[in-house]
Write a protein that holds these residues in place. Structure first.
Motif, PDB file in Angstrom:
ATOM      1  N   ALA A   1       6.460  25.222  79.038  1.00  0.00           N
ATOM      2  CA  ALA A   1       6.455  25.146  80.498  1.00  0.00           C
ATOM      3  C   ALA A   1       6.027  23.748  80.932  1.00  0.00           C
ATOM      4  CB  ALA A   1       5.500  26.181  81.071  1.00  0.00           C
TER       5      ALA A   1
ATOM      6  N   GLY B   1       3.087  31.665  81.487  1.00  0.00           N
ATOM      7  CA  GLY B   1       3.749  31.868  80.202  1.00  0.00           C
ATOM      8  C   GLY B   1       2.799  32.210  79.073  1.00  0.00           C
TER       9      GLY B   1
ATOM     10  N   SER C   1      13.536  32.609  70.165  1.00  0.00           N
ATOM     11  CA  SER C   1      14.312  32.741  71.398  1.00  0.00           C
ATOM     12  C   SER C   1      13.684  33.691  72.415  1.00  0.00           C
ATOM     13  CB  SER C   1      15.739  33.209  71.082  1.00  0.00           C
ATOM     14  OG  SER C   1      15.741  34.492  70.474  1.00  0.00           O
ATOM     15  N   ARG C   2      12.760  34.539  71.957  1.00  0.00           N
ATOM     16  CA  ARG C   2      12.096  35.469  72.877  1.00  0.00           C
ATOM     17  C   ARG C   2      11.130  34.756  73.815  1.00  0.00           C
ATOM     18  NH1 ARG C   2       8.583  39.107  68.821  1.00  0.00           N
ATOM     19  NH2 ARG C   2      10.319  38.576  67.432  1.00  0.00           N
ATOM     20  N   PHE C   3      10.765  33.521  73.479  1.00  0.00           N
ATOM     21  CA  PHE C   3       9.755  32.810  74.254  1.00  0.00           C
ATOM     22  C   PHE C   3      10.387  31.803  75.209  1.00  0.00           C
ATOM     23  CE2 PHE C   3       7.531  33.764  70.163  1.00  0.00           C
ATOM     24  CZ  PHE C   3       6.677  34.723  70.689  1.00  0.00           C
ATOM     25  N   ASP C   4       9.778  31.694  76.366  1.00  0.00           N
ATOM     26  CA  ASP C   4      10.206  30.721  77.371  1.00  0.00           C
ATOM     27  C   ASP C   4       8.991  30.360  78.215  1.00  0.00           C
ATOM     28  OD1 ASP C   4      11.909  29.080  78.747  1.00  0.00           O
ATOM     29  OD2 ASP C   4      12.584  30.643  80.122  1.00  0.00           O
ATOM     30  N   ASP C   5       8.917  29.117  78.671  1.00  0.00           N
ATOM     31  CA  ASP C   5       7.815  28.672  79.522  1.00  0.00           C
ATOM     32  C   ASP C   5       6.450  28.945  78.883  1.00  0.00           C
ATOM     33  OD1 ASP C   5       9.528  27.715  81.493  1.00  0.00           O
ATOM     34  OD2 ASP C   5       9.632  29.661  82.481  1.00  0.00           O
TER      35      ASP C   5
ATOM     36  N   ARG D   1      10.704  24.978  74.578  1.00  0.00           N
ATOM     37  CA  ARG D   1      10.344  26.221  75.255  1.00  0.00           C
ATOM     38  C   ARG D   1       9.017  26.121  76.013  1.00  0.00           C
ATOM     39  NH1 ARG D   1      13.189  27.420  70.557  1.00  0.00           N
ATOM     40  NH2 ARG D   1      14.867  28.958  70.868  1.00  0.00           N
TER      41      ARG D   1
END
Length: 214
Positions: free
Chosen positions: A169, A46, A139-143, A167
């Motif tokens: 990981a 990520g 919201s564009r980010f994850d992990d 958000r």
């Protein structure tokens, strides 16, 4: 020619520009800890977030380390590039702080200058985003693998933590700068302690760096 310029600079105020001076806002022990966190999260794919990046010295330092580590992690630097917002300063005034401590701080930066610094240092993985973290859409980010939060003041640090924590990981790390009580930037410390208590984890502070591990 270089020798001549340095000879002149040695006897004028130009020396402050020509000769090397330590410009990091972190001590060597802090930089070493940040490098260790980046290394410890190297197995995670990520993105890395740097929230509050000023002129980019730390960005360059960490990205040179990322070059050594290898891998394909992306790197996002988010800042107003215009100093503290009036709303954030108002909160500090409400906390009993002096407005003069914050009014002109970090106002001598621009996104294009930050990007120029990255280019001059051969750093190509960084995406610079000019935004107030209090209204930025995460919201564009994850992990997220690693996040450095360096906003100094209570309101933006708390908002950043509230947005980033969900958000992160598994195995990711958040580091918050200026986690020292009873100083000019102790809003960061207060926000960190409140969030740590809220999510039920013990506080972990290295030197002046608050840490959250996931």
């Amino acid at each position: 020619m270089v020798r001549a310029v340095k000879g002149v600079a040695n006897h004028t105020p130009l020396g402050k520009v020509v000769f090397y001076s330590y410009q990091y806002m972190f001590r060597p022990m802090d930089l070493a800890f940040l490098v260790q966190c980046v290394t410890d999260t190297a197995h995670l794919p990520g993105a890395i977030l740097e929230l509050g990046c000023a002129g980019g010295h730390t960005s360059v330092f960490l990205n040179k380390h990322l070059d050594d580590l290898g891998g394909n992690r992306t790197y996002f630097a988010i800042d107003t590039f215009a100093g503290f917002t009036p709303e954030d300063v108002d909160v500090e005034i409400g906390r009993g702080k002096n407005v003069e401590d914050f009014d002109q701080t970090f106002r001598t930066y621009r996104r294009e200058w930050y990007e120029r610094t990255m280019k001059l240092n051969g750093v190509t993985r960084v995406t610079a985003i000019e935004s107030d973290v209090n209204i930025f859409d995460f919201s564009r980010f994850d992990d997220i693998s690693f996040c450095l939060i360096d906003f100094d003041l209570y309101r933006p640090v708390k908002k950043a933590l509230e947005e980033v924590i969900p958000r992160m990981a598994k195995g990711g790390i958040i580091v918050i700068d200026d986690c020292v009580d009873l100083n000019k930037f102790d809003g960061a410390y207060q926000a960190y302690m409140e969030i740590a208590e809220k999510i039920g984890v013990p506080s972990e502070i290295h030197h002046k760096l608050g840490v959250l591990r996931f």
